[in-house]
Design an enzyme around this catalytic site. Structure first.
Site, PDB file in Angstrom:
ATOM      1  N   GLU A  48       0.744  -1.154  -0.123  1.00 57.19           N
ATOM      2  CA  GLU A  48       0.271  -0.014  -0.130  1.00 57.19           C
ATOM      3  C   GLU A  48       0.823   1.277   0.110  1.00 57.19           C
ATOM      4  OE1 GLU A  48      -2.569   0.229   3.173  1.00 57.19           O
ATOM      5  OE2 GLU A  48      -3.337  -1.808   2.882  1.00 57.19           O
ATOM      6  N   ASP A  59      -5.531   8.341  10.438  1.00 56.24           N
ATOM      7  CA  ASP A  59      -4.294   7.982  10.949  1.00 56.24           C
ATOM      8  C   ASP A  59      -3.619   8.548  12.253  1.00 56.24           C
ATOM      9  OD1 ASP A  59      -3.815   7.441   7.965  1.00 56.24           O
ATOM     10  OD2 ASP A  59      -2.997   9.315   7.544  1.00 56.24           O
TER      11      ASP A  59
END
Lengths: 258, 415
Positions: A48, A59
Site C-alpha cells: 500500500e 491516521d
C-alpha cells in the site's frame, strides 16, 4: 494486476498474505521507493503506497507525522504514481491508500487512469464509504481496478453487506475502534467482525489498524486472509532499512506460523 | 420563541445531507467506523426535535440559563454616522458571550437524552470550547476540548475559563496548529470513543447531520430577529449581515430570511492581510469545491487537494473550510459572500466601541465592517447585523493591534 492474485498465492501456501504500508515521499520520494522495494524483497505480498493528505482522520500520530514530513518535503500526487510504477514493476500488487479529497481534486477519472497506467492494482479509501463515491466505483470498474472499502466493528450487518458488495480485491476490516498505531488488535477482538463479514462475501479479508508484531500476525492469520501493517513499518524505517527488513521478515514469518 | 422541527424548504438538505443534490454540497464523507454513530445521532436528533418535552426543555434552558432571546438594538449613533439604520442582534449578551451557547445547549441536551456521559469539542477562538465546557458543567458531563496550540496562546483567557469550568483542554500541535487541526484530532478521539462520547461540533460544517442540526439549534437567532424587527419597525430589513468562518451564527441568522426574497443576505469572510496577499480565510470567495471534515464544500486547497493554511486576526474565522449550506447559498446566488480584511474589522471594532459603548468580538467586527461597506450603497435602508459575540476574549489581540496602554512617542500621552 489485482491483489486477488497475491491472496490466492498465499492461500495456496496455506498462510495469510502480508500487506505493508508506507507513505510515498517518506523520508523522500526515492527513499520511499527503496524502502518499499526492501519490504517486497523481505516478504510483503501486497504493498500500500500512502498518498499524503494534510488533514487525515484515520491516521494515528506516527503515520500523521510521516505524512506531514512527506508534504513538507514537497511530495506531490504525481510522485505517488511514480512510486506505484516502481513498486508494481517488481511484480507485487500495489495499491494506493489515501483520503478522498486528493483523489477528487485530481479528477476521479484522471486518477483512475493514471493509477491504471502506472500498473497500480487499485485504491483504498479509508475516509469514505461506497455510497458517497459512485464515480470512483464506475471509474475503477471500467479499468478493473481494485476498490477496497473498510468495515468496522461498529458496522451494522446491512452496511457490511453493502460495503463488501462494492469491494474488489479484498475487504479491509479495521481491527479496533480507533486510529492507526494506537491500540493493539487481537484475534478475539476482531473475530466477530470477521465472522459477520465472511457471511456476506467470498472476497479475502485483511485486518489492519492495530497490528505491529510477528506474534500478532501469527495470531490473526488463523482468522483472516491478510494482515495489514503500517505504523510499525514507519517506525522501523526511522531506524533504517536493516530494521525495516528485519520487521518485514518477522511479520512474514508470523503469517506463515499459523 | 418556541423551537420546533420546521417544514422543509428548497434551501434544506435532503435526507442524506446533500444541499442541491449529490452533485452539490454537504453529504457524509466519513470513515465507516463513524457511520453508525452519525446514523444514531441523526435518528436521536430527529426524534428529539419531534418531542414536545425535549423542545420545551431546550427553550426553558435557553430562556432561564442562556438569556435568550437576545435583544435587537438600534445603534443610533453609529447609524447617524454611516447613513443607514444599523440594527444589532445582541448575541454578545448571551451567557458565555456568544451565539455558541445555543448550539451546545441543544447538543448537550441531546447527549443526555442519548445516555452518553462524555463530550468532546474543538475550538478556534475558544468560544465554542467555553460554551461546551459550560454546557458540560451544566449537565454534569465529562468534557475534553481540542484546540490548536497556536490558538491556546492567542486565546489564553478562554483556555483558563475552560479549565475553571472543569474541562480538559488538549493543545494540538499538528498541521497549522489551528482550528482545522483541532477538528482532525477531535474526530480521531471520536473514532476511538464513540460508544460513550458525543462530539459537540462547533459549527454548521462537518458530515450530515451536523450542518443541519447545528443550524436548527442556532436558528433562534434569525427567528427572533425577524419577529423583533417586524414588531419594532413594521417591516423586514433590506439586508442582513453576519460573519462566516464555519458559519454557524450566519446560518442561524440567514435561515429565517431565506424565503424573504427582498431581503439581501450577506456573509463576510476573513480577508486577513488582504485577498491578494494569499494570507486570508476567504473560503467561499477564493476556495474550490472539495471535501474537508466530512462534507463537500468550498475549501482553500492547492492543486493536489492539500488544504492551504488560512490566516485571520480572528481565531474564530481562521478556517479553510465553510459549512456546506453556505457553499450552496453562494452557488445558487441566494447569499453573497465577500472578504473583510483584518484592518477593516479592527477599525469597525473600535468604531462600535466608541460610538455605542459595545466592544464586539473580532469575528463580529467582520460582519460590522461588511455592514459599514454596504451602508455606502444603502443610505436610509435598514441593515441587520448579527453581533455574534463580545470582545472580552479578544482584548489581548486588541491591546497589541492598537498599541493600547503604550505612551505616544511624540506627546507622551497614554492611549
Amino acid at each position: 494486476m489485482s491483489v486477488s492474485t497475491a491472496f490466492e498465492k498465499a492461500r495456496a501456501d496455506g498462510r495469510a498474505a502480508l500487506i505493508g504500508y508506507l507513505p510515498a515521499g517518506y523520508p523522500d520520494v526515492d527513499g520511499s521507493i527503496e524502502a518499499l522495494k526492501a519490504m517486497v524483497a523481505a516478504g510483503c505480498d501486497v504493498i500500500e503506497v500512502g498518498l499524503a493528505y494534510s488533514d487525515p482522520v484515520m491516521d494515528g500520530p506516527v503515520i500523521q507525522a510521516a505524512v506531514q514530513h512527506a508534504l513538507e518535503g514537497g511530495v506531490r500526487t504525481d510522485d505517488v504514481f511514480r512510486v506505484v510504477e516502481a513498486v508494481a514493476a517488481t511484480g507485487t500488487p500495489t495499491l494506493v491508500m489515501t483520503s478522498w479529497n486528493p483523489v477528487e481534486r485530481h479528477g476521479v477519472e484522471r486518477f483512475a487512469q493514471r493509477l491504471h497506467d502506472a500498473g497500480g492494482a487499485g485504491l483504498i479509501t479509508p475516509d469514505v464509504t461506497p455510497e458517497v463515491v459512485p464515480e470512483w466505483i464506475a471509474a475503477a470498474d471500467a479499468r478493473d481496478l481494485d476498490k477496497v472499502f473498510l468495515v468496522a466493528p461498529s458496522s451494522t450487518d446491512e452496511r457490511i453487506a453493502m460495503t463488501t458488495s462494492n469491494c474488489r480485491g479484498f475487504v479491509y476490516a479495521t481491527g479496533i475502534m480507533g486510529v492507526t498505531g494506537t491500540t493493539q488488535a487481537t484475534a478475539a477482538g476482531v473475530a466477530p467482525l470477521i465472522a459477520r463479514t465472511r457471511l456476506t462475501t467470498q472476497l479475502p479479508i485483511g485486518v489492519g489498524v492495530g497490528v505491529s508484531t510477528g506474534a500478532q500476525a501469527a495470531e490473526l492469520s488463523e482468522h483472516v486472509d491478510g494482515v495489514i501493517v503500517g505504523t510499525a513499518f514507519v517506525r522501523a524505517l526511522d531506524s533504517g532499512l536493516p530494521a525495516l527488513t528485519a520487521l518485514t521478515e518477522e511479520l512474514a514469518a508470523g503469517v506463515r506460523r499459523a | 420563541m418556541t423551537t420546533h422541527l420546521h417544514a422543509p424548504t428548497p434551501y434544506d438538505a435532503d435526507a442524506r445531507g446533500w444541499f442541491g443534490g449529490p452533485e452539490g454540497f454537504g453529504g457524509r464523507f466519513m470513515p465507516e467506523a463513524l457511520v453508525a454513530a452519525l446514523d444514531e445521532l441523526t435518528v436521536a436528533w430527529q426524534d428529539a426535535m419531534a418531542d414536545p418535552a425535549f423542545l420545551a426543555e431546550f427553550d426553558a434552558i435557553l430562556r432561564d440559563y442562556a438569556g435568550v432571546p437576545s435583544s435587537l438594538y438600534f445603534a443610533e449613533r453609529l447609524s447617524d454616522k454611516v447613513g443607514a439604520r444599523i440594527l444589532l442582534k445582541r448575541e454578545d449578551l448571551n451567557h458565555t458571550g456568544a451565539h455558541k451557547i445555543r448550539n451546545v445547549l441543544g447538543q448537550a441536551l441531546l447527549t443526555k437524552r442519548m445516555g452518553k456521559t462524555r463530550v468532546i469539542a474543538e475550538t478556534g477562538a475558544g468560544q465554542h470550547g467555553v460554551a461546551s465546557a459550560t454546557a458540560a458543567a451544566y449537565f454534569g458531563l465529562d468534557c475534553t476540548v481540542y484546540m490548536g496550540s497556536v490558538d491556546t496562546k492567542r486565546q489564553a483567557l478562554n483556555v483558563a475559563r475552560m479549565h475553571l469550568l472543569g474541562a480538559k483542554v488538549v493543545a494540538v500541535d499538528s498541521g497549522s496548529a489551528t482550528l482545522k487541526d483541532a477538528i482532525n484530532e477531535a474526530l480521531r478521539d471520536w473514532v476511538s470513543s464513540v460508544d460513550h462520547t458525543a462530539y459537540l461540533f462547533g459549527t454548521a460544517a462537518g458530515p450530515h447531520p451536523f450542518p443541519t442540526m447545528v443550524r436548527e439549534f442556532c436558528r433562534g437567532i434569525g427567528d427572533e430577529a425577524r419577529a423583533q424587527v417586524l414588531e419594532q419597525y413594521g417591516a423586514l430589513p433590506d439586508a442582513i449581515v453576519a460573519c462566516v468562518g464555519g458559519g454557524s451564527n450566519a446560518i442561524g441568522l440567514f435561515t429565517a430570511f431565506l424565503e424573504d426574497e427582498d431581503v439581501a443576505i450577506y456573509g463576510f469572510e476573513a480577508g486577513g492581510d488582504g485577498f491578494e496577499t494569499g494570507r486570508h480565510a476567504a473560503t467561499i470567495h477564493a476556495g474550490e469545491r472539495g471535501v474537508l471534515h466530512g462534507a463537500r464544500t468550498f475549501v482553500l486547497q492547492d492543486e493536489d487537494g492539500q488544504t492551504v493554511e488560512s490566516h485571520s486576526i480572528s481565531a474564530g474565522l481562521d478556517y479553510p473550510g465553510v459549512g456546506p449550506q453556505h457553499s450552496y447559498l453562494a452557488d445558487i446566488g441566494r447569499a453573497t459572500y465577500e472578504p473583510v480584511t483584518d484592518a477593516e474589522a479592527m477599525d469597525a471594532m473600535a468604531l462600535l466601541a466608541r460610538t455605542e459603548g459595545i466592544i464586539p468580538a473580532i469575528e463580529s467586527a467582520h460582519a460590522l465592517a461588511g455592514a459599514l461597506r454596504l451602508a455606502e450603497g444603502r443610505q436610509g435602508q435598514t441593515i441587520l447585523v448579527n453581533l455574534s459575540g463580545r470582545g472580552d476574549k479578544d482584548m489581548g489581540t486588541a491591546l497589541e493591534y492598537f498599541h493600547l496602554g503604550e505612551a505616544d512617542a511624540e506627546t507622551g500621552d497614554v492611549e
